[in-house]
Design a protein around this motif. Structure first.
Motif, mmCIF file in Angstrom:
data_model
loop_
_atom_site.group_PDB
_atom_site.id
_atom_site.type_symbol
_atom_site.label_atom_id
_atom_site.label_comp_id
_atom_site.label_asym_id
_atom_site.label_seq_id
_atom_site.Cartn_x
_atom_site.Cartn_y
_atom_site.Cartn_z
ATOM 1 N N LYS A 13 3.519 4.166 -4.020
ATOM 2 C CA LYS A 13 2.255 4.902 -4.028
ATOM 3 C C LYS A 13 1.693 4.908 -5.335
ATOM 4 O O LYS A 13 2.219 5.003 -6.448
ATOM 5 C CB LYS A 13 2.484 6.539 -3.854
ATOM 6 C CG LYS A 13 1.288 7.125 -4.007
ATOM 7 C CD LYS A 13 0.186 6.962 -2.770
ATOM 8 C CE LYS A 13 -0.795 7.917 -2.762
ATOM 9 N NZ LYS A 13 -1.909 7.388 -1.944
ATOM 10 N N THR A 14 0.074 4.133 -4.984
ATOM 11 C CA THR A 14 -0.637 3.773 -6.375
ATOM 12 C C THR A 14 -1.894 4.738 -6.193
ATOM 13 O O THR A 14 -2.244 4.714 -5.064
ATOM 14 C CB THR A 14 -1.142 2.425 -6.399
ATOM 15 O OG1 THR A 14 0.365 1.558 -6.420
ATOM 16 C CG2 THR A 14 -1.761 1.956 -7.537
ATOM 17 N N PHE A 15 -2.297 5.413 -7.569
ATOM 18 C CA PHE A 15 -3.682 6.074 -7.459
ATOM 19 C C PHE A 15 -4.362 4.986 -8.344
ATOM 20 O O PHE A 15 -3.822 4.034 -9.093
ATOM 21 C CB PHE A 15 -3.305 7.261 -8.123
ATOM 22 C CG PHE A 15 -2.790 8.199 -7.272
ATOM 23 C CD1 PHE A 15 -3.221 8.886 -6.254
ATOM 24 C CD2 PHE A 15 -1.241 8.704 -7.713
ATOM 25 C CE1 PHE A 15 -2.604 9.778 -5.307
ATOM 26 C CE2 PHE A 15 -0.642 9.433 -6.957
ATOM 27 C CZ PHE A 15 -1.293 10.092 -5.737
ATOM 28 N N LYS A 19 0.482 3.821 -11.125
ATOM 29 C CA LYS A 19 1.479 3.650 -10.149
ATOM 30 C C LYS A 19 2.536 4.805 -10.062
ATOM 31 O O LYS A 19 3.201 4.835 -11.117
ATOM 32 C CB LYS A 19 2.280 2.225 -10.030
ATOM 33 C CG LYS A 19 3.206 2.037 -9.041
ATOM 34 C CD LYS A 19 3.937 0.670 -9.181
ATOM 35 C CE LYS A 19 2.851 -0.401 -8.588
ATOM 36 N NZ LYS A 19 3.754 -1.808 -8.341
ATOM 37 N N ALA A 20 2.334 5.546 -9.233
ATOM 38 C CA ALA A 20 2.930 7.258 -9.313
ATOM 39 C C ALA A 20 4.531 6.804 -8.963
ATOM 40 O O ALA A 20 5.078 7.427 -9.285
ATOM 41 C CB ALA A 20 1.953 8.029 -8.419
ATOM 42 N N LEU A 21 4.529 5.961 -7.853
ATOM 43 C CA LEU A 21 6.144 5.925 -7.230
ATOM 44 C C LEU A 21 6.078 4.278 -7.256
ATOM 45 O O LEU A 21 5.435 3.445 -6.747
ATOM 46 C CB LEU A 21 5.970 6.373 -5.869
ATOM 47 C CG LEU A 21 6.007 7.728 -5.911
ATOM 48 C CD1 LEU A 21 6.095 8.434 -4.230
ATOM 49 C CD2 LEU A 21 7.192 8.549 -6.665
ATOM 50 N N THR A 46 4.762 13.844 -5.799
ATOM 51 C CA THR A 46 4.018 12.766 -5.070
ATOM 52 C C THR A 46 4.774 12.236 -3.866
ATOM 53 O O THR A 46 4.333 12.062 -2.841
ATOM 54 C CB THR A 46 3.773 11.696 -5.897
ATOM 55 O OG1 THR A 46 2.740 12.184 -7.087
ATOM 56 C CG2 THR A 46 2.999 10.585 -5.101
ATOM 57 N N LEU A 47 6.268 11.962 -4.144
ATOM 58 C CA LEU A 47 7.047 11.601 -3.084
ATOM 59 C C LEU A 47 7.152 12.505 -1.924
ATOM 60 O O LEU A 47 7.351 12.303 -0.898
ATOM 61 C CB LEU A 47 8.633 11.626 -4.018
ATOM 62 C CG LEU A 47 9.509 10.936 -3.028
ATOM 63 C CD1 LEU A 47 9.198 9.511 -2.335
ATOM 64 C CD2 LEU A 47 10.977 10.952 -3.612
ATOM 65 N N MET A 48 7.203 13.981 -2.489
ATOM 66 C CA MET A 48 7.273 15.157 -1.210
ATOM 67 C C MET A 48 6.163 15.241 -0.594
ATOM 68 O O MET A 48 5.951 15.290 0.758
ATOM 69 C CB MET A 48 7.716 16.551 -1.945
ATOM 70 C CG MET A 48 9.130 16.566 -2.506
ATOM 71 S SD MET A 48 10.456 15.988 -1.356
ATOM 72 C CE MET A 48 10.760 14.457 -1.413
ATOM 73 N N GLY A 58 0.016 4.515 5.802
ATOM 74 C CA GLY A 58 -1.045 3.648 5.357
ATOM 75 C C GLY A 58 -1.456 3.757 4.009
ATOM 76 O O GLY A 58 -2.093 2.996 3.318
ATOM 77 N N ASN A 59 -1.039 4.940 3.372
ATOM 78 C CA ASN A 59 -1.632 5.150 2.218
ATOM 79 C C ASN A 59 -0.477 5.100 0.973
ATOM 80 O O ASN A 59 -0.655 5.030 -0.328
ATOM 81 C CB ASN A 59 -2.230 6.537 1.787
ATOM 82 C CG ASN A 59 -3.299 6.972 2.134
ATOM 83 O OD1 ASN A 59 -4.383 6.391 1.671
ATOM 84 N ND2 ASN A 59 -3.863 7.825 2.983
#
Length: 509
Positions: A13-15, A19-21, A46-48, A58-59
């Motif tokens: 997961k990227t903001f 890169k958060a995850l 973020t994972l939860m 999709g995000n």
């Protein structure tokens, strides 16, 4: 049939700017309590949020398998329809609605658009009995404590026929008794076949109830451990979280204690609305130059009321008593006067009272010291940037830039922004109310180091904490409060958890 109720594979997961995850993997067995550990900003919440549909499919990249089936949740309702329910650290209750209205909000017991209130009340009573909450379904949520509100949130989750319960820092704001009751409830839900994922920085709680623990660091999976087979200890978890052995939880300091610079005499405060209720009675205390002083006490002992009433009378009515700075009496009748005389107060509730979450780091740091940065009412923005950059470096605030909004920072970094704001005011006395609440061990160590640095500069620091090991590990001298008065005072070398608890529970007779 898989043994796992949940598998998350290669979650990325990227903001913007971070890169958060990165390729995170998580497996949760059917019927287990699975702990998720990591420093603030490691990616746990973020994972939860990916799992529960807060961040929709999709995000992010990667797959979620629930009971062996690939899931693509569009929103929270999608995940809840399968029995995955998340309880966030900030409780999502409506304070002016009743318990029953909160439990069934969005899940109303209705037919053809008409709510069946009898059915709602009956079901609420059953759910409250299950979670062990002895309250009427008609009780307004604002009138019950945080511990009971947490139980209402769990009752709300049970009303959705939860199969996998996610709890994000469920005991962060609870006292010891409420925390113990909540942990027992989670164990009871396990007996009923409900799986749980618990995010917590309280490693002793994880040792007590978890079957497995997955450790995240910098947005990546470090390891998953079986709590029994792998003989997991707090030190093992800490090493996984911070990437090194943390031999000392509290940085060493050789105190250089000088003269008394702050003193409160015969301080008495009444409740702001219940005018006959005395909250603080005959408080006498002092702080010396270079000294870290602790205040211990159970919830409701009057610790925060003392701090706020002294800091510009921001709490209470009919306040009497004297305050002295450097031997001279001062009249701190409002917050500006308190600041002008060298006091600073870091609130226990950083999200509501410590920060403007929608604003950036730069503006939050400068907010309490605009006079220092302005001339004829015009702010020197270049100076403001230099100050914010200096404190970002000095306090190791992890962010892409000083223009990042504080709402997007981890809890530990938010706390460093609050500390920066108040340290920049140049106080002689810094009052810290629960300075490490909801913060991981690595960030705690950094904040302890900041406290020690302030003391070494000759400032006086007052630390209010519900964590007795923290009080014992950091403070040179400790005041103990009980029922609005000081029930004891002990030096560091004479202090123990047993001694503090004796004073904290001592009846006034």
């Amino acid at each position: 049939m898989t043994d796992y109720i949940l598998e998350m594979k290669g979650i990325t997961k990227t903001f913007p700017g971070v890169k958060a995850l990165s390729n995170v993997n998580l497996k949760v067995k059917e019927g287990e309590i699975h702990a998720l550990c990591g420093e603030n900003g490691a990616g746990k919440s973020t994972l939860m949020k990916v799992l529960s549909g807060v961040y929709p499919h999709g995000n992010y990249e990667g797959d979620i398998l629930y009971k062996g089936q690939v899931c693509q949740f569009k929103d929270i309702k999608d995940s809840e329809s399968l029995g995955i329910v998340i309880i966030h650290q900030e409780l999502a209750l409506i304070p002016y609605l009743s318990i029953s209205e909160n439990i069934f909000l969005g899940n109303e017991q209705a037919k053809r658009g008409v709510i069946n209130w009898n059915e709602t009340t009956v079901k609420t009573r059953g759910l409250l009995q299950t979670v062990g909450l002895n309250e009427s379904p008609f009780t307004q949520v604002s009138t019950i404590g945080v511990g009971k509100q947490q139980l209402v949130e769990i009752a709300k989750a049970l009303s959705k026929e939860v199969k996998l319960l996610i709890l994000d820092e469920p005991t962060a704001a609870l006292n010891e008794d409420d925390s113990e009751n909540l942990l027992e409830l989670i164990l009871e839900l396990k007996k009923q076949g409900i799986s749980s994922i618990i995010i917590s920085h309280k490693l002793n709680e994880i040792e007590k109830i978890a079957d497995s623990v997955t450790i995240l660091r910098d947005g990546q999976t470090i390891q998953t451990l079986d709590m029994k087979k792998d003989q997991v200890t707090e030190d093992v978890i800490i090493k996984g979280m911070v990437g090194r052995d943390l031999t000392n939880r509290y940085p060493e300091r050789t105190p250089q204690i000088g003269e008394t610079i702050f003193e409160v005499r015969n301080w008495e405060v009444y409740h702001p609305t219940q005018q006959d209720r005395k909250m603080l009675n005959n408080i006498n205390m002092h702080i010396r130059r270079g000294e870290v002083v602790g205040i211990a006490g159970l919830m409701g002992a009057g610790r925060t009321e003392l701090a706020m009433s002294v800091f510009g009378r921001s709490y209470g009515k009919r306040i009497s008593g004297q305050v002295f700075m450097h031997g001279k009496e001062v009249h701190l009748t409002d917050i500006n006067k308190a600041m002008d005389h060298g006091l600073a107060y870091v609130t226990e509730d950083r999200k509501h009272y410590g920060l403007i979450l929608i604003d950036d780091i730069k503006r939050n740091i400068s907010l309490s010291s605009l006079k220092k940065l302005s001339k004829r009412g015009v702010i020197n923005e270049n100076e403001e940037v230099l100050v914010a950059e200096e404190y970002r470096r000095k306090l190791n605030i992890k962010s892409p830039s000083i223009l990042q909004k504080t709402v997007n920072l981890s809890g530990g970094n938010q706390q460093k922004v609050v500390l920066s704001k108040w340290i920049y005011t140049g106080p002689d006395i810094l009052i810290l109310d629960e300075p490490t609440r909801g913060i991981d061990v690595g960030a705690k160590y950094e904040i302890y180091s900041i406290i020690n640095q302030l003391a070494s500069e000759g400032k006086g620091v007052l630390v209010i904490s519900s964590e007795l090991p923290e009080i014992l590990g950091m403070c040179d001298r400790i005041y103990i409060m009980n029922e609005g008065h000081i029930s004891g005072e002990v030096d560091r070398q004479d202090a123990s958890q047993e001694t503090l608890m004796k004073y904290m529970t001592r009846s006034r007779g």
